[in-house]
Each structure stands twice: as structure tokens, then as C-alpha cells.
Scaffold this active site. Structure first.
Site, PDB file in Angstrom:
ATOM      1  NE  ARG A  56      46.923  40.055  42.122  1.00  0.00           N
ATOM      2  CZ  ARG A  56      48.224  39.985  41.929  1.00  0.00           C
ATOM      3  NH1 ARG A  56      49.048  40.226  42.926  1.00  0.00           N
ATOM      4  NH2 ARG A  56      48.680  39.689  40.735  1.00  0.00           N
ATOM      5  CB  THR A  57      41.184  37.943  44.600  1.00  0.00           C
ATOM      6  OG1 THR A  57      41.581  39.093  43.858  1.00  0.00           O
ATOM      7  CG2 THR A  57      40.011  38.296  45.485  1.00  0.00           C
ATOM      8  CE  LYS A  86      27.899  16.653  36.639  1.00  0.00           C
ATOM      9  NZ  LYS A  86      28.103  16.096  37.978  1.00  0.00           N
ATOM     10  NE  ARG A 107      37.394  37.822  40.917  1.00  0.00           N
ATOM     11  CZ  ARG A 107      38.458  38.596  40.729  1.00  0.00           C
ATOM     12  NH1 ARG A 107      39.271  38.366  39.707  1.00  0.00           N
ATOM     13  NH2 ARG A 107      38.721  39.592  41.558  1.00  0.00           N
ATOM     14  CG  HIS A 135      37.430  43.455  43.087  1.00  0.00           C
ATOM     15  ND1 HIS A 135      37.261  42.680  44.214  1.00  0.00           N
ATOM     16  CD2 HIS A 135      38.646  43.101  42.587  1.00  0.00           C
ATOM     17  CE1 HIS A 135      38.316  41.887  44.374  1.00  0.00           C
ATOM     18  NE2 HIS A 135      39.172  42.137  43.404  1.00  0.00           N
TER      19      HIS A 135
END
Lengths: 310, 310, 310
Positions: A56-57, A86, A107, A135
Site C-alpha cells: 500500500r505505502t 551479502k 522502509r 511513519h
């Protein structure tokens, strides 16, 4: 950190003047979308770097970039596929992406990750959620929605409901609300997931009134906004205790009957039963309008980062 | 459902007049691609929402959108990464994406998912496969290919081969063919995976002739089109029975020798041995031309959904 | 293979004249990016087909395409999601994608995969890494970086350090360097992962001088370029032997002190401890500049493939 860059890292960075400017810019973006978008970011590239999934974001940011004519590169699963496996540091990843694009939306699972990124990035960084941290763009769209629905935020009574300990959106929203006059916040939650003391301390410093309670029914009739969130099972010692708690915080037709006629219900979404579907048809159910507002806020923020705000 | 929107949900929604229009529009799209694409969808956004992986189908739609100047957002793994895993309903997901884009292309594991999406979407929905249900755009490109290769579909003899029970493309193609005159369909399959009765019932209602058989060799010499599909191992009680069955339905040089000189071989692809590579060089092997036709059909459908057909 | 197409499959295909042209074109691309990109590839589509994850390389190519106005479709996880898991051959996948786009950038786990793809593709193929085979665009950006940093490659002394057996970038870079005059190459590695004989044979044929050693300290003071790579634990019989070996090849402040004032350190990245962070601030640390050069090289290569080089 390159201080000449405009990063969006946390809700506390916004003061009232900047919020007013941002909301005005978002309002203009509604007009841009209605007119079919524009091309002001043509040739600019956004990287979406999601170490944790959030369809969604991510889609909201990508839509915002596209509506302004920009293009998007990115990964929807940075944790599994990137060079992180890695052993590469976040800092190295960011330094390299700096060479590929003009703005980074990220995020991450760790608190503070966006700040770490901004310290080494040569381009603006937008925090799209950093673990249990913040957020900020969600909080901005929440506040923008309240502003749109009521024409103001000053003077409103706002109840936040659910898991207030781990739910980062209620923390960020509290910090945003702290910029407004005569706001009253109700933190409504089972005791084991009430609002953290560091949030309360911030509200105290800013002189914002708030009240903690575990009784949604008692408060529902007197507030302007009910901001519902999810309660997560794993926060409770047993399934029975979870169910007892969760059942007390469901918004259904009966609860809507208790609410004021001009009140609204918000939710950062996704929901999973804590607002029943029968509520959707009620005009006070503002959560889908709220989700759509995310597009305008993000368009305004991206344009600002790229110095292409009107 | 918003009836003013043009959705593509199932093959049965297409009548002969609409097929004729669509194929004419697809033909025009061949010219658009040859000329390097155009910009008629500049500023428009398509969301690809794939709850089940299908690189080929997804890339075909994304190419179609790009060839018309539009942009694409989406997820190639909605099931694993989206808020579906947080318990969000498909309906909520669709309501939110409605705010981010102008058309949704979705693949889902459940029959009827696209129809459920269309009921709540504020933008057009294109079904790119819903479980064992339908795959209408595949059927449309199949029929378009037949039309291109022969100049007509009326009067043709068409054999569908393989797993006709679970293979959704043969169901959708049957529904499309039911719009044409004097068509004869051969359903060629082991008995345990023959064409379902509900498809036969539809053909009966439309007055389309068909015949069921398990003998490809007997039919190969008399048909215009052999539409090959995969037979899946897991449909059979034992590996021996599977291998006995599968071996009878392989299209190889020997089978091509039995076929008419002007016949063609189609396959929705991917193939896994049921058409041998020696067949590829035969001009009657039309399956790669067929795959490429998917681009034109999807360009025409997207343009129609967005009211930007010529 | 369609010989009229320009593919980028391996480092050996480049001769000195072509390298000079490519580096000149890459230099021009630096100007294009500084000016905000251009639109010469508007309407063209690149497919990124990554059967093995490589966020960095994929994003670099996607950025390059976008900076020139083109668009991108693709999959970041072809192995897991594509029809490969349904048994489709690479050749069939490529044949189909030929119909959807104008150039393919692919990474695969198998040596020779890009060549196999180019044999059946109707559009140019760029090899973004094929197993332990080659990674030509990495070698090109490595050489371009050396050219930029020194103004020349002729006459330089270049040390390659680390896992020289399995590290494909050092193989490709050796082949590129073989085009230059009076170059001296030092292969510095534990004996069990030294440079393969087929690379040495190629250098011999081209008359390039090289020396094998396991002593970085002895060579560090006399070279112009230290090209560091990772040593992978799994190549060694025991953890102790790995740690003994790896510890001898770390570039830190002490090693930088041994190096010449005008030397540079390169690394294909990601790194995982083999260059310490204290080195980053040294102006001779050129690895992030190197990573950014990848954008210009890839822009030049894509433009060449699509006949849109200036």
C-alpha cells in the site's frame, strides 16, 4: 548529513507553519490529479527501497511520483534480494543509490534507519516507516484528513484506539497534533499496550492535554475523531486475554450510534476486523478517503524534496 | 458495481460485434507499435496486482501500457507481500488502489476474484486469470490469432488438447468461439480431465457443435487449429497413468505430418515438452506469433477501459 | 543469432577502438545526466530479467534507461516467479519477451545463458552476469573508472585481489585490459582461489604481462590500481584457513599508507569487511565513484543497442 537537502525523517521535524504550507500544497495536488497529472518531475527518478513489504505505502509513493511525471526504480523486497544478504551496510547501499536517482523512499525494520540513510545520502530521503519508530507520511496524511474533514484541527477531541505501544502511526500523529491549539487526545488501549511515556513526555512539553483510558464506550460519544488501529495478538500473554481485550475495541454499528453525528472514524489500514464492514456505508467512515489523501500528501512531499513544489 | 466502467471480467461478456471492434482495434495497435508507440495514455497509471506469479502475462500488460505512453505501478507477488497477509480483504485492497491508479490488472488464485474486485472498484478491472475460473484476455488473443492466420473464424474446425478440466484458457476460448458461425470444436483429452459439463451446456445453448474424444491422431488430419495445452501430473492417480496419457498428446514432427498444410498449432505457453522443439521451425507453428498478439489485444483493451481507443 | 543486432555478451567482444568510442559516449552521458537526462529513448522498453537477485546492477540499468527517457518492465525474481518453474526453457522465455520490449538485460545463474538468449532473441541482449562466467558491463565500468581517474589505461600497473577463481568480474576486467599497451597485472590471491589458467592463456596470447602472488603487502606500494574483491568463506576447507587467508587481504589505513599517493582503490561492491570504513575518507578510495560510473557506461551501452547513441 547534507543540510541543504530536504529529508522527511520524523513527525517532530514539522512545525505549524510547515504543516500549513504542506496541506496547502496537498490541496493543490488534488487539482493536479483531477486534471490528469502534470509533468513537473519529468526526467526525475525515485528509488523505493523497501526492506519490509508494504504494498500500500509503496504503491502510494509510486503513484505520486508518476502523477507528477517522474519515474520509479526500486525493489519490493530489499531484505531478501539486495546486497544486504551479502553483508553490505545500509550506508553503502544508500551511497550507491545516490548515484542512480534523485530521491529515496525507504522502509526498514530498524528504528532510526532512515536517519542513518540521510546521513550518507547525497539526495533526499523519505522515511516510509522504520520499525517501531516512525511513519511520518502516514501521520501527515492523517492530520491532512482531519483538516479536510473539519476545516481545522485546532480545538478537536481525538481518540486513538488500539495498540498504542507498538503502533508507530499513533506516535507520529501525536507529534503532529502537538502543533495545534486546544487539542485534546484520548489514548484508549488495554493497559499492556498503552501509549509510551516518551510520547506523553513530548505532549507534556508541548502543553497538549491528553487522557489515558481503556474504555472506548465511555469516550466515543464526546470525541470528533476516533482513530482506530489494530491490536496484535502476539502482544498478549494468552489468546483469551487478547480476545477479551480486542473485543472491547471493535467499531461497529452500535458504537457508531454512540458517536456524534459530525464525528469521523479513521484507520491507517489495513484493518482486520476492528472496524466491521457494516460501518463502511456510514458517511462518518472516513478511512478510505483518508487512504486516498495519502497520494496528495506524498505528491506534495516529493515535489518539495525535489524543489519542484509550486 | 459502477456500470459506467468498462471491465474485462470473463469471455462471456463479449458478443460478435464487440469482438469485431476489438480485433479491428488490435490491428490498429500493430501499426502503433510498428511506429514506435504513441502517448495517448500519458499520465495514466495501471496497477498490476498479481496474487499469483505470471511473469509473461504481467510483462505483456505492462508492455502494452508503456507502448501507449502510460506508466505502471504494481506488485509481482501480492500474496506474499501485500497487506493480504495482515488479514485485509481483497475488497479493501481494491478500494485503496482505486485512489492510486486508473486501471487495475489482477491475477488471483480464487474463482470470481476479479468480479468481486469490480464490484467495489472505482476504476476498470481487467481479469488476468482467476484461479481455475477464466483468463479472458488469453482467449481473446487466441481468437485474434486465429482470425489473423485464417482471415476468419467462421467455419473453422478447432481442436483443444490437454487438460480441459482445469485449464481455464480452453473454457474462456470456448465461450469466445461460441460467437462464430459454423464452428466445430474437438475436445481431445484423457477422460479424467475432459471438458466440464458447464462448458458443454454453454456450447449447447449457443448451438455450437463439438465432439469429445481422447484420440488426437484421429482428429489431427481434419482440423484447422490444434490448440495444445499442458497436462499436469498431479491430476493423475499415478505417474504411470500420467505418462501414458501425456505421451498420447505430444505434438511432434510425426503429428505435424498428419496435419493439414494450412492448419496451425497454438499453445497459451509456457510449454513443457508437449510440443517438441523440432516443430518450432514449421511455419504452421503459430504459438510465438500468438504470444506476440497478446500485446496488441491488451493495448486495445487498456485503451478501451480508459476511453482512449481511437 | 541475428548478426544485425548489437549484443553485449562478454568482455572479449570489445576491441580498443570500440572501448575508446564507448568511453567517449559514456563521458557524454555524464553531461546528459547533469542536464537532467534526455528523451532519446522515449517509447522504447527495456526488460530486466533477473534469474538471480542483484538489486544494485538492476537499479543501475533501470536508472540508465529512465535517464534516457525509456521505460522498464521486468522481474526482480525470475527464477522463483516466472514460467521457469513451469518448465519453460530460457529460449522460449526470450522468444516471448522479444515481442514485448526493445532490449533485454539479463542475469542468470548459468555460464553462457546470455549467449543462449542472444541466439534466439529478436532484440539486443545485455549480459548482466551469467553465473561464474562474465559480467562485461562491470568490467567496462571498471576500465572506464581507471581511464577517468588516470586519463589513460596504457602503462598502468593493476593489482586484482581476492577470490580470482570464482570472481567473474576479474576475468572480464582482464579481457578488457588486454586491449591496452604496456599494462602489468598482479593477481593477488590465496593459492586455492588464484586466477584460472584460461584467463592466463588469454593474457599470454595478447602479450599482456602478469604476475601471480599471494602477498598483497609486497605489491601494494608499486601499483597504480588495487582492485579489491570479496573472498568467500565457502571456498575454503575450514573456517580457520578462510580466516587466515581473508585477514591477509584487507585494505585498511595501514595498507593505504603503503600505497602510492596517486594510486586508487577499486571494488565492484558490495563489500563485507575487506575494505574497512576508515578508508572511505581517503581520496584514493574510488569505489563509490566507480559505482556511479556504472550509470554512464550502461546508458551508453543501451543507447548503442537501440541505435540511439549520438
Amino acid at each position: 548529513m547534507d543540510r541543504s537537502l530536504y529529508h522527511v525523517l520524523g513527525a517532530k521535524q514539522f512545525d505549524r507553519a510547515e504543516l500549513d504550507r504542506l496541506f496547502a500544497a496537498s490541496k493543490e495536488m488534488e487539482g493536479v490529479v483531477a486534471a490528469g497529472g502534470d509533468k513537473r518531475l519529468s526526467g526525475r527518478i525515485m528509488t523505493t527501497l523497501f526492506f519490509e513489504a508494504s504494498t500500500r505505502t509503496r504503491l502510494s509513493f509510486e503513484s505520486a511520483m508518476n502523477r507528477l511525471g517522474g519515474s520509479v526504480i526500486g525493489t519490493e523486497n530489499a531484505a531478501q534480494f539486495s546486497s544486504a544478504i551479502k553483508g553490505e551496510t545500509l550506508e553503502d547501499t544508500i551511497r550507491i543509490i545516490t548515484g542512480y536517482s534523485d530521491v529515496i523512499v525507504m522502509r526498514h525494520t530498524e528504528i532510526g534507519a532512515a536517519k542513518r540513510a540521510a546521513k550518507v545520502a547525497g539526495i533526499p530521503v523519505i522515511n516510509a516507516g522504520d520499525g517501531a519508530g516512525e511513519h511520518p507520511t502516514q501521520a501527515l496524511l492523517d492530520a491532512y484528513t482531519i483538516q479536510k474533514e473539519f476545516g481545522r484541527i485546532d480545538g478537536l477531541k481525538i481518540a486513538m484506539v488500539g495498540d498504542l505501544t507498538y503502533g508507530r502511526t499513533v506516535h507520529s500523529l501525536s507529534y503532529i497534533l502537538a502543533n495545534y491549539q486546544d487539542v485534546m487526545v484520548y489514548y484508549i488501549a488495554p493497559e499492556n499496550v498503552q501509549i509510551p511515556s516518551y510520547v506523553k513526555q513530548y505532549m507534556d512539553e508541548k502543553g497538549i492535554r491528553y487522557q489515558e483510558t481503556n474504555d472506548l464506550n465511555a469516550v466515543a460519544g464526546s470525541v470528533d475523531v476516533v482513530y482506530q488501529t489494530r491490536i496484535q495478538k502476539e502482544r498478549f500473554p494468552s489468546v483469551e486475554e487478547y480476545e477479551k481485550a480486542a473485543g472491547k475495541y471493535i467499531i461497529d454499528a452500535a458504537l457508531m450510534d454512540r458517536m456524534r453525528k459530525e464525528a469521523i472514524v479513521l484507520h491507517p489500514l489495513p484493518r482486520a476486523g476492528e472496524i466491521t464492514e457494516e460501518v463502511d456505508a456510514d458517511p462518518r467512515a472516513a478511512y478510505f478517503r483518508q487512504a486516498h489523501n495519502g497520494l496528495y500528501i506524498r505528491m506534495a512531499l516529493i515535489a518539495k524534496c525535489l524543489n519542484m513544489a509550486d
